[in-house]
Write a protein that holds these residues in place. Structure first.
Motif, PDB file in Angstrom:
ATOM      1  N   ILE A  52       0.669  -1.246  -0.139  1.00  0.00           N
ATOM      2  CA  ILE A  52      -0.156  -0.386  -0.516  1.00  0.00           C
ATOM      3  C   ILE A  52       0.503   1.034  -0.468  1.00  0.00           C
ATOM      4  N   ALA A  53       1.817   1.462   0.286  1.00  0.00           N
ATOM      5  CA  ALA A  53       2.805   2.465   0.659  1.00  0.00           C
ATOM      6  C   ALA A  53       3.086   2.674  -1.156  1.00  0.00           C
ATOM      7  N   ARG A  54       4.164   1.448  -1.353  1.00  0.00           N
ATOM      8  CA  ARG A  54       4.422   1.645  -2.412  1.00  0.00           C
ATOM      9  C   ARG A  54       3.259   2.475  -3.706  1.00  0.00           C
ATOM     10  N   ASP A  55       2.196   1.516  -3.419  1.00  0.00           N
ATOM     11  CA  ASP A  55       1.282   2.393  -4.019  1.00  0.00           C
ATOM     12  C   ASP A  55       0.561   3.555  -4.213  1.00  0.00           C
ATOM     13  N   LEU A  56       1.054   4.079  -2.878  1.00  0.00           N
ATOM     14  CA  LEU A  56       0.319   5.630  -2.871  1.00  0.00           C
ATOM     15  C   LEU A  56       1.412   6.259  -3.085  1.00  0.00           C
ATOM     16  N   ALA A  57       2.432   5.928  -2.584  1.00  0.00           N
ATOM     17  CA  ALA A  57       3.422   6.772  -3.016  1.00  0.00           C
ATOM     18  C   ALA A  57       3.814   7.365  -4.466  1.00  0.00           C
ATOM     19  N   GLY A  58       3.658   6.375  -5.271  1.00  0.00           N
ATOM     20  CA  GLY A  58       3.918   6.196  -6.303  1.00  0.00           C
ATOM     21  C   GLY A  58       2.766   7.377  -7.089  1.00  0.00           C
ATOM     22  N   ARG A  59       1.704   7.199  -6.625  1.00  0.00           N
ATOM     23  CA  ARG A  59       0.441   8.249  -6.902  1.00  0.00           C
ATOM     24  C   ARG A  59       0.666   9.403  -6.005  1.00  0.00           C
ATOM     25  N   ARG A 187      12.150 -11.574   0.601  1.00  0.00           N
ATOM     26  CA  ARG A 187      12.169 -10.123  -0.048  1.00  0.00           C
ATOM     27  C   ARG A 187      11.687  -9.318  -1.158  1.00  0.00           C
ATOM     28  N   LEU A 188      10.316  -9.925  -1.137  1.00  0.00           N
ATOM     29  CA  LEU A 188       9.116  -9.065  -2.086  1.00  0.00           C
ATOM     30  C   LEU A 188       8.138  -8.439  -1.141  1.00  0.00           C
ATOM     31  N   VAL A 189       8.029  -8.289   0.453  1.00  0.00           N
ATOM     32  CA  VAL A 189       8.608  -7.078   1.028  1.00  0.00           C
ATOM     33  C   VAL A 189       8.936  -6.152   1.337  1.00  0.00           C
ATOM     34  N   VAL A 190      10.389  -6.531   1.186  1.00  0.00           N
ATOM     35  CA  VAL A 190      11.089  -5.687   1.497  1.00  0.00           C
ATOM     36  C   VAL A 190      11.616  -4.483  -0.276  1.00  0.00           C
ATOM     37  N   LEU A 191      11.068  -5.793  -1.265  1.00  0.00           N
ATOM     38  CA  LEU A 191      11.605  -4.659  -2.673  1.00  0.00           C
ATOM     39  C   LEU A 191      10.348  -3.647  -2.606  1.00  0.00           C
ATOM     40  N   ASN A 192       9.134  -3.928  -2.205  1.00  0.00           N
ATOM     41  CA  ASN A 192       7.860  -2.392  -1.781  1.00  0.00           C
ATOM     42  C   ASN A 192       8.358  -2.017  -1.253  1.00  0.00           C
ATOM     43  N   ILE A 194      11.445  -1.070  -0.654  1.00  0.00           N
ATOM     44  CA  ILE A 194      12.496   0.084  -1.856  1.00  0.00           C
ATOM     45  C   ILE A 194      11.556   0.717  -2.275  1.00  0.00           C
ATOM     46  N   ASP A 195      11.224   0.616  -3.328  1.00  0.00           N
ATOM     47  CA  ASP A 195       9.745   1.160  -4.776  1.00  0.00           C
ATOM     48  C   ASP A 195       9.486   2.464  -3.944  1.00  0.00           C
ATOM     49  N   ALA A 196       8.708   2.166  -2.695  1.00  0.00           N
ATOM     50  CA  ALA A 196       7.884   2.896  -1.911  1.00  0.00           C
ATOM     51  C   ALA A 196       8.900   4.061  -1.257  1.00  0.00           C
ATOM     52  N   ARG A 197       9.767   3.842  -0.894  1.00  0.00           N
ATOM     53  CA  ARG A 197      10.899   4.781  -0.900  1.00  0.00           C
ATOM     54  C   ARG A 197      11.471   5.160  -1.768  1.00  0.00           C
ATOM     55  N   ALA A 198      12.122   4.645  -2.747  1.00  0.00           N
ATOM     56  CA  ALA A 198      12.233   5.626  -3.870  1.00  0.00           C
ATOM     57  C   ALA A 198      11.143   6.732  -4.106  1.00  0.00           C
ATOM     58  N   ARG A 199       9.944   6.466  -4.404  1.00  0.00           N
ATOM     59  CA  ARG A 199       8.556   7.403  -4.564  1.00  0.00           C
ATOM     60  C   ARG A 199       8.406   8.772  -3.560  1.00  0.00           C
ATOM     61  N   GLY A 200       8.822   7.718  -2.528  1.00  0.00           N
ATOM     62  CA  GLY A 200       9.231   9.708  -1.477  1.00  0.00           C
ATOM     63  C   GLY A 200       8.824   8.991  -0.375  1.00  0.00           C
ATOM     64  N   ALA A 201       8.630   7.686   0.238  1.00  0.00           N
ATOM     65  CA  ALA A 201       7.368   7.510   1.169  1.00  0.00           C
ATOM     66  C   ALA A 201       8.873   7.005   2.390  1.00  0.00           C
ATOM     67  N   GLU A 202       8.658   7.649   3.757  1.00  0.00           N
ATOM     68  CA  GLU A 202       9.491   7.494   4.580  1.00  0.00           C
ATOM     69  C   GLU A 202       9.288   6.107   5.334  1.00  0.00           C
ATOM     70  N   VAL A 203       9.997   5.276   5.340  1.00  0.00           N
ATOM     71  CA  VAL A 203      10.153   3.921   6.056  1.00  0.00           C
ATOM     72  C   VAL A 203      10.566   3.361   7.620  1.00  0.00           C
ATOM     73  N   LEU A 204       9.888   4.130   8.736  1.00  0.00           N
ATOM     74  CA  LEU A 204      10.750   3.199  10.163  1.00  0.00           C
ATOM     75  C   LEU A 204      10.466   1.898  10.144  1.00  0.00           C
ATOM     76  N   THR A 205      11.166   1.415  10.219  1.00  0.00           N
ATOM     77  CA  THR A 205      11.372  -0.006  11.137  1.00  0.00           C
ATOM     78  C   THR A 205      11.446  -0.017  12.514  1.00  0.00           C
ATOM     79  N   ARG A 206      11.611  -0.886  13.279  1.00  0.00           N
ATOM     80  CA  ARG A 206      11.781  -0.771  14.446  1.00  0.00           C
ATOM     81  C   ARG A 206      11.561   0.007  15.825  1.00  0.00           C
TER      82      ARG A 206
END
Length: 557
Positions: A52-59, A187-192, A194-206
């Motif tokens: 969802i983060a990837r899709d939203l950031a891409g929009r 890895r499917l999760v990580v790739l999503n 990565i793509d979300a971050r490349a499109r501007g999303a901020e991904v905060l783990t832990r």
């Protein structure tokens, strides 16, 4: 609603084309910062949250995603690792779910051929389970419920002459073969992400969402990092993609303006466990076995040297989903059912690794956990600031779920899908565009083999086995990992066999890896091959370069 024509080329690599503001993860031990403003806060870093983060950031939406542990720490790294329609769901008349999943198979296979590939499945016929005519009808429907371009259809085989019959008991003379796909789920999760971050999303783990207060105009959330630092996020909308914790998030974390919990539904938590044993057969097909209890299990080629067997369906009542572990009874069950088919018995002593995940299924009052629907539901709540909760789902339909969720979030925020159109159907995931290496794509599995050959030709100094592993894990991103390396010396010290400092740094700086588990069991499955001492060496290397659970992403802390 009529879908806007997509003017972008199909399967274009857009992972390096951010449409929103550039941002990096940052949860070092800083004092509390002023509130971060965003359009959407997503809680949960599994496949649905990251998709969802990837899709939203891409929009073009401003997105912040928080995950209390590592990406894919729980359910999304504990699947049977299949991209499949769910053949057995036909018996429960889940035709819509099966069709939706079948439509997604080839979309996903084409989007990331390095971590997904076609797989043929063999079903030995046991007349005491289901009659042959019933299986043929089921497979005919499976072949024709959705269009196929890559995957071949089903057929009958003679197990007395087919290679798949060799490891089976001689009583199994006839079988059926059909197609589905395989995926490296973590890895499917990580790739999503990565793509979300490349499109501007901020991904905060832990980073745990400890409180989310709703008012008429938005949400104020409090996020707590592993080092105890606090940050505030002000969001126009919240997406609850917490998986097994989705209900508890609404009962204890998210609150109305009056401090009331927001839960309206109940999840049914079902534990699925798997075992891994040394390789049981030499061919490249997988098996689907029918059991006397009307369930099925799979036996799948795994990591070249092993066989993966699963899964179980055990109701989880009152336990912490994060603490789910396989029970001795589950190991015995999987061994017993596999041994009904294999000539060489599978014994608990053969098991080299186990894992368990908790499926967050919608409670439909079914008495049998296996019969509970695997379909998803998106629940919108607009009594105040928008809230979208994700209930259920399966890994195969994550992209469609994310697309539907992004449509709904946009609608709640006042913009239709015509204004911010869907884009992921035909887009590559990070590393999935191999065209720079191999030219035009043909068939995912053939494309990957051509890609491996190209990597080996361009980097002849790489050990062949290492080259294949890196190609499989990173796809076209292998060029970023290898950079200007010209020899094995440039890869740095081998911290463990086949795992060098250069790759570990890459995982730290680009893929949110902090601990040995992140690297050895989620970013890879190298932990299967390493001794306890070698795993400790990896842990020590990472610990020495990670301070207070903070790390660097793209060169910034």
């Amino acid at each position: 609603m009529k879908r806007r024509e997509n003017t972008m080329a199909p399967f274009r690599d857009r992972s390096h084309e951010p449409t929103g503001p550039s941002s990096v993860s940052d949860f070092s031990s800083n004092p509390p910062s002023p509130a971060t403003d965003c359009d959407v806060l997503i809680v949960g870093g599994g496949i649905n949250g990251c998709g969802i983060a990837r899709d939203l950031a891409g929009r073009g939406w401003r997105v912040v995603l928080c995950e209390k542990d590592d990406l894919a720490s729980h359910t999304s790294s504990s699947s049977t690792k299949l991209i499949h329609g769910g053949l057995r769901y036909l018996e429960y008349y889940e035709f819509s779910l099966v069709r939706k999943a079948l439509q997604e198979r080839e979309v996903l296979l084409k989007s990331a051929p390095h971590i997904m590939w076609p797989l043929r499945f063999v079903m030995p016929h046991d007349p005491s389970m289901r009659p042959a005519w019933m299986i043929r009808i089921g497979l005919f429907m499976y072949d024709h419920l959705a269009k196929r371009e890559v995957l071949p259809g089903s057929r009958s085989i003679d197990l007395r002459s087919h290679a798949a019959g060799a490891p089976l008991k001689p009583q199994f003379k006839r079988g059926f073969v059909y197609s589905d796909g395989w995926v490296d789920d973590a890895r499917l999760v990580v790739l999503n992400a990565i793509d979300a971050r490349a499109r501007g999303a901020e991904v905060l783990t832990r980073t745990r969402c400890v409180h989310a207060q709703r008012d008429a105009d938005g949400w104020t959330a409090t996020l707590e990092a592993a080092d105890g630092s606090i940050r505030a996020v002000r969001a126009r909308a919240v997406v609850n993609a917490a998986g097994p914790w989705a209900e508890s998030f609404l009962r204890g974390v998210a609150q109305s303006a009056k401090g009331e919990p927001l839960a309206t539904r109940h999840l049914r938590l079902v534990k699925g466990s798997h075992i891994v044993v040394p390789r049981l057969f030499e061919h490249d097909h997988a098996y689907i076995f029918q059991n006397p209890d009307k369930r099925i299990i799979f036996a799948i080629p795994y990591q070249d040297e092993f066989t993966l067997i699963g899964t179980t369906d055990i109701e989880l009542n009152g336990d912490d989903p994060g603490a789910a572990r396989i029970a001795e009874e589950e190991i015995a069950y999987l061994c017993m059912q596999a041994s009904r088919y294999f000539e060489k018995p599978v014994k608990p002593a053969d098991v080299v690794w186990t894992y368990s995940g908790v499926r967050p299924l919608l409670d439909d009052a079914s008495g049998d956990p296996s019969a509970v629907t695997r379909d998803y539901m998106l629940e919108s709540n607009t009594t105040a600031a928008p809230l979208l909760s994700v209930w259920g789902g399966k890994i195969t339909t994550f992209r469609k779920l994310a697309e539907d969720a992004a449509d709904e979030v946009g609608k709640m925020l006042g913009q239709s899908s015509a204004q911010r159109p869907p884009w992921t159907d035909g887009a590559f995931l990070a590393g999935g565009d191999l065209s720079e290496w191999i030219g035009a794509a043909t068939r995912p599995d053939d494309d990957f083999e051509r890609f491996v050959a190209a990597v080996q030709a361009r980097h002849a100094w790489l050990d062949a086995r290492l080259a294949r592993r890196l190609a499989r894990a990173y796809g076209a991103r292998v060029a970023e990992l290898l950079g200007d390396a010209q020899s094995m010396e440039d890869m740095g010290e081998a911290v463990a066999p086949g795992l060098h400092e250069r790759e570990l740094r890459f995982l730290q700086e680009n893929e949110w890896a902090v601990s040995a588990d992140d690297v050895l069991w989620r970013r890879s499955k190298l932990g299967l091959r390493y001794t306890a001492e070698e795993r400790r060496q990896v842990a020590a290397w990472l610990q020495a370069r990670t301070t207070n659970n903070s790390y660097m992403i793209n060169g910034e802390r």
